[in-house]
Design a protein around this motif. Structure first.
Motif: not given
Length: 281
Positions: A168-169, A185-186, A192-194, A216-219
């Motif tokens: 899980p992310r 980041l998916r 991808w490493p963020a 922050n904004e999408v997830d």
């Protein structure tokens, strides 16, 4: 200067270890040499504490017991300045190289040392080199046995030295322990490493900022960012004989790291892992 918020949006974390303790240097620097190496961690932590104070930011310091035992003033300075003290184990041994018994001994002595020096409860743990994965999930039961409340030890990416890409992310329970992975980041069906480290030094700053904002904004979730004290230290001794890939990963853009951190601290709101995740769990 930004105004501090009651609930920070992202967690800022520092893995407190010195340059000669990096896992990639293990073939070149025996542990028996650690006590005689030039230690830079005190100076680097002082710089980090000053930077955080300038930006009115609190953070979590995952600290090696080895460092705490030799430099207790580092531990006391972290706590005195209002930051969370957490454990990075005692001797920076990868969990994947340990047995359940030796792992328990490592994380238990580190926790006791940190608590004795600081007078504060240590609730969090991060595995050296994110070395908990599919083959050693027993480590979470061991962490719970040692009295930890949360871990930040899984990196859900593909990497040649670590990673659990199918994990899980975001924060999730494993038994009674809360695992808070390093942020990814998916994108294009891949993680991808963020979350900092060498990727933050390698990638353009604007890309790192975009990735964190997207999380922050999408997830609509908090990010977990990490770095090491040696990553702001251009004066650290160079290690001879290391391979080109290791040299690149360790030293790339170290001269730009401190200025990038200042930008990051100004662009986002940051706080401690325990206050951001445990208080909401």
């Amino acid at each position: 200067m930004k105004t501090p918020t009651a609930t920070p949006s992202n967690a800022l974390t520092i893995d407190v270890e010195d340059y000669f303790q990096v896992s990639a240097f293990a073939p070149h620097i025996p542990r028996s040499d650690w006590p005689i190496r030039e230690c830079r961690v005190e100076r680097n932590i002082d710089c980090i504490l000053a930077m955080l104070d300038e930006h009115q930011t609190k953070a979590t310091f995952f600290t090696l017991g080895w460092v705490a035992e030799r430099y207790p003033a580092v531990v006391r300075g972290i706590v005195k300045n209002g930051h969370e003290l957490a454990s990075h184990g005692y001797g920076h041994e990868r969990v994947s190289d340990q047995t359940p018994d030796s792992f328990f001994a490592d994380i238990n002595v580190a926790k006791l040392l940190l608590e004795d020096i600081s007078g504060e409860e240590v609730r969090g743990y991060r595995a050296p080199s994110f070395s908990i994965g599919e083959k050693n999930l027993w480590a979470f039961e061991t962490l719970e046995k040692a009295g930890y409340h949360y871990s930040s030890s899984i990196y859900p990416i593909h990497h040649d030295h670590y990673g659990m890409p199918n994990a899980p992310r975001h924060a999730h329970r494993i038994g009674n322990l809360l695992e808070i992975p390093a942020t990814t980041l998916r994108f294009f069906n891949r993680n991808w490493p963020a979350s900092g480290g060498g990727y933050f030094r390698l990638m353009p700053y604007e890309l790192s900022r975009w990735m964190i904002r997207r999380v922050n904004e999408v997830d609509q979730l908090s990010a977990v960012f990490y770095f090491h004290p040696w990553e702001i230290d251009c004066g650290q001794p160079r290690i001879p004989g290391i391979g080109a890939k290791t040299r690149f990963r360790h030293y790339v853009n170290i001269d730009r790291m401190e200025s990038r951190l200042h930008r990051l601290l100004a662009d986002f709101s940051w706080g401690r892992m325990d206050q951001l995740f445990l208080n909401q769990a």
